[in-house]
Scaffold this motif. Sequence first.
Motif, PDB file in Angstrom:
ATOM      1  N   ALA A 100       1.011  -1.203  -0.078  1.00 12.03           N
ATOM      2  CA  ALA A 100      -0.018   0.011   0.006  1.00 12.03           C
ATOM      3  C   ALA A 100       0.746   1.405   0.000  1.00 12.03           C
ATOM      4  CB  ALA A 100      -1.052   0.096   1.159  1.00 12.03           C
ATOM      5  N   LEU A 101       1.873   1.288   0.766  1.00 11.48           N
ATOM      6  CA  LEU A 101       2.829   2.305   0.766  1.00 11.48           C
ATOM      7  C   LEU A 101       3.680   2.555  -0.602  1.00 11.48           C
ATOM      8  CD1 LEU A 101       4.498   1.850   4.311  1.00 11.48           C
ATOM      9  CD2 LEU A 101       2.907   3.590   3.783  1.00 11.48           C
ATOM     10  N   LEU A 102       3.912   1.337  -1.429  1.00 11.90           N
ATOM     11  CA  LEU A 102       4.463   1.581  -2.499  1.00 11.90           C
ATOM     12  C   LEU A 102       3.561   2.409  -3.509  1.00 11.90           C
ATOM     13  CD1 LEU A 102       6.623   0.841  -4.665  1.00 11.90           C
ATOM     14  CD2 LEU A 102       5.567  -1.573  -5.023  1.00 11.90           C
ATOM     15  N   LEU A 103       2.263   2.013  -3.397  1.00  7.05           N
ATOM     16  CA  LEU A 103       1.210   2.267  -4.432  1.00  7.05           C
ATOM     17  C   LEU A 103       1.007   3.881  -3.965  1.00  7.05           C
ATOM     18  CD1 LEU A 103      -1.402  -0.484  -4.252  1.00  7.05           C
ATOM     19  CD2 LEU A 103      -0.207  -0.244  -6.222  1.00  7.05           C
ATOM     20  N   ALA A 104       1.023   4.105  -2.976  1.00  7.95           N
ATOM     21  CA  ALA A 104       0.424   5.407  -2.514  1.00  7.95           C
ATOM     22  C   ALA A 104       1.681   6.624  -2.920  1.00  7.95           C
ATOM     23  CB  ALA A 104       0.208   5.747  -0.934  1.00  7.95           C
ATOM     24  N   THR A 105       2.850   6.144  -2.448  1.00 13.95           N
ATOM     25  CA  THR A 105       4.203   6.899  -2.852  1.00 13.95           C
ATOM     26  C   THR A 105       4.445   7.174  -4.435  1.00 13.95           C
ATOM     27  OG1 THR A 105       5.606   5.161  -2.280  1.00 13.95           O
ATOM     28  CG2 THR A 105       5.273   6.775  -0.525  1.00 13.95           C
ATOM     29  N   THR A 106       4.107   5.965  -5.079  1.00 12.15           N
ATOM     30  CA  THR A 106       4.241   6.023  -6.485  1.00 12.15           C
ATOM     31  C   THR A 106       3.096   7.114  -7.087  1.00 12.15           C
ATOM     32  OG1 THR A 106       4.997   3.926  -6.563  1.00 12.15           O
ATOM     33  CG2 THR A 106       4.591   4.618  -8.644  1.00 12.15           C
ATOM     34  N   TYR A 107       1.958   6.822  -6.805  1.00  5.55           N
ATOM     35  CA  TYR A 107       0.742   7.456  -7.163  1.00  5.55           C
ATOM     36  C   TYR A 107       0.929   8.939  -6.881  1.00  5.55           C
ATOM     37  CZ  TYR A 107      -4.054   9.020  -8.158  1.00  5.55           C
ATOM     38  OH  TYR A 107      -5.150   9.183  -8.663  1.00  5.55           O
ATOM     39  N   ARG A 108       1.260   9.456  -5.854  1.00  6.97           N
ATOM     40  CA  ARG A 108       1.490  10.725  -5.398  1.00  6.97           C
ATOM     41  C   ARG A 108       2.861  11.308  -5.528  1.00  6.97           C
ATOM     42  NH1 ARG A 108      -1.566  14.487  -4.434  1.00  6.97           N
ATOM     43  NH2 ARG A 108      -0.724  15.179  -2.330  1.00  6.97           N
ATOM     44  N   ARG A 109       3.851  10.682  -6.159  1.00  9.87           N
ATOM     45  CA  ARG A 109       5.241  10.914  -6.368  1.00  9.87           C
ATOM     46  C   ARG A 109       5.870  11.657  -5.190  1.00  9.87           C
ATOM     47  NH1 ARG A 109       6.664   7.673  -9.569  1.00  9.87           N
ATOM     48  NH2 ARG A 109       8.628   9.067  -9.934  1.00  9.87           N
ATOM     49  N   SER A 110       5.413  11.117  -4.005  1.00  7.37           N
ATOM     50  CA  SER A 110       6.203  11.466  -2.566  1.00  7.37           C
ATOM     51  C   SER A 110       6.402  10.524  -1.730  1.00  7.37           C
ATOM     52  CB  SER A 110       4.857  12.437  -2.182  1.00  7.37           C
ATOM     53  OG  SER A 110       5.254  12.867  -0.874  1.00  7.37           O
ATOM     54  N   ASN A 111       7.256  10.705  -0.836  1.00 12.71           N
ATOM     55  CA  ASN A 111       7.493   9.783   0.066  1.00 12.71           C
ATOM     56  C   ASN A 111       7.187  10.229   1.594  1.00 12.71           C
ATOM     57  OD1 ASN A 111       9.469  11.761   0.920  1.00 12.71           O
ATOM     58  ND2 ASN A 111      11.147  10.050   1.506  1.00 12.71           N
ATOM     59  N   GLN A 112       6.345  11.243   1.665  1.00 15.78           N
ATOM     60  CA  GLN A 112       5.800  11.588   2.807  1.00 15.78           C
ATOM     61  C   GLN A 112       4.553  11.012   3.405  1.00 15.78           C
ATOM     62  OE1 GLN A 112       5.529  15.775   2.203  1.00 15.78           O
ATOM     63  NE2 GLN A 112       7.552  16.319   3.071  1.00 15.78           N
ATOM     64  N   ILE A 113       4.609  10.457   4.580  1.00 14.11           N
ATOM     65  CA  ILE A 113       3.410   9.738   5.090  1.00 14.11           C
ATOM     66  C   ILE A 113       2.988  10.107   6.304  1.00 14.11           C
ATOM     67  CG2 ILE A 113       2.719   7.361   5.801  1.00 14.11           C
ATOM     68  CD1 ILE A 113       3.038   7.512   2.741  1.00 14.11           C
ATOM     69  N   LEU A 114       1.598  10.487   6.608  1.00 16.40           N
ATOM     70  CA  LEU A 114       0.861  10.623   7.666  1.00 16.40           C
ATOM     71  C   LEU A 114       0.688   9.477   8.271  1.00 16.40           C
ATOM     72  CD1 LEU A 114      -1.560  13.336   6.330  1.00 16.40           C
ATOM     73  CD2 LEU A 114       0.472  13.945   7.686  1.00 16.40           C
ATOM     74  N   ALA A 115       1.053   9.226   9.680  1.00 22.66           N
ATOM     75  CA  ALA A 115       0.659   7.959  10.594  1.00 22.66           C
ATOM     76  C   ALA A 115       0.380   8.393  11.876  1.00 22.66           C
ATOM     77  CB  ALA A 115       1.889   7.195  10.512  1.00 22.66           C
ATOM     78  N   MET A 116      -0.358   7.374  12.426  1.00 20.16           N
ATOM     79  CA  MET A 116      -1.061   7.709  13.918  1.00 20.16           C
ATOM     80  C   MET A 116       0.239   7.561  14.903  1.00 20.16           C
ATOM     81  SD  MET A 116      -3.672   9.139  12.742  1.00 20.16           S
ATOM     82  CE  MET A 116      -4.589   9.421  14.304  1.00 20.16           C
TER      83      MET A 116
END
Length: 443
Positions: A122-138
Amino acid sequence: MTHYADDAAHLHARHRSVLPEWLTLLYDRPIELTHGEGRHVWDSEGNRYLDFFGGILTTMTAHALPEVTKAVAEQAGRIIHTSTLYLSRPMVDLAERIAALSGIPDARVFFTTSGTEANDAALLLATTYRRSNQILAMRNSYHGRSFSAVGITGNQSWSPTSLSPLQTLWVHGGVRSRGPYAHLTDAQYIEACVADLKDMLQQTAGGVAALIAEPIQGVGGFTAPPDGLYAAFREVLAERGILWISDEVQTGWGRTGEHFWGWQAHGASGPPDVLTFAKGIGNGMSIGGVVARAEVMNCLSANSISTFGGSPVTMAAGLANLTYLLEHDLQGNARRVGGLLIERLRAVAAGLDIVREVRGRGLMIGIELVEPGTDEPSPRAAAAVTEAARERGLLIGKGGLNGAALRIAPPLSLTVAEAEEGASLLDEALQEAQKQLGGPAGG
């Protein structure tokens, strides 16, 4: 009996000599579980236990469920492995059912072998789709033990390194009863967390890829925000094109009783962009996966496969297990029996000053323990209760801040009689731990 005890001790010695020191074992004298049936398991010494943890929320329906074991045996007798290089009818069948159940429009499903691997994908998909390695996490979260998943795990007891391929931005909201907003009403709490999120995003360079969040934090001790928090977050994220990943590894498949997925408690703004699952769907077989809308799932430009994800045997198990769960309304059972169990446990805890809070929903219940007369989390109390419960024939888990919360998550087929039995055994274990820690005995 001594022969079996010696075997268990010898197996523990062999374990320590060949497996990593950081591979967690429960109990001062670890046990070997050899077989199970329904909601019970037996160890190599012949002791019988009521299972209130299900191999970490994984034996979701029942031990040795005939429908699942039959499906596994029949598929194994035909062919065990093919890989994703070939068409697989069981994989397509299960993917169709999960896509329909997910609530995500135009959904695509990718199967993995674990929740860690699902979150990693899921992280691979999100970072590729958005072209960003920034992730919000709780804060206080847990998402697995891979290099990327550890980097977004907020519970420091399970995050052994600060190194990460991701830039993680930590968000308030996963723990309702602790932290700077604990004193607020639910509405004020949500408002404060949203304001904090907006402020963080205003100060962040570049576009954030996604928020990943467990609707109820699993390893974090079954903590949760007020219903509606993630819907409020979603409105902020959607304005900026930021994806929402709902980690349903522990909350999925009806365990919370009120909803089939944990995100549905926050569903005012619709389903997440990405949903991850694992654990219970296989009832013990190694299944994980990602569901995402097509444009997100299909954003990868390179080739990919999964050697073991979508294995014919595990898919057959998942199909049989999901069919059983739906046909027997185990979500409804989780709501009914879980509701009785949590009220019984709250009554048990009322007279004990080592218990700070009993929380959860459905058959996903946490009991946070503290040092007597204080608000300080007590891992020693949790250890004492866990040991005392095992001695009485009850298996439970631990988690939360410093491992000070008890995690109670039986198979979803739990009966009312078994819930009453487990609550009584836990009552005795809590009373014993209260005495060990020097607190007054409960009434």
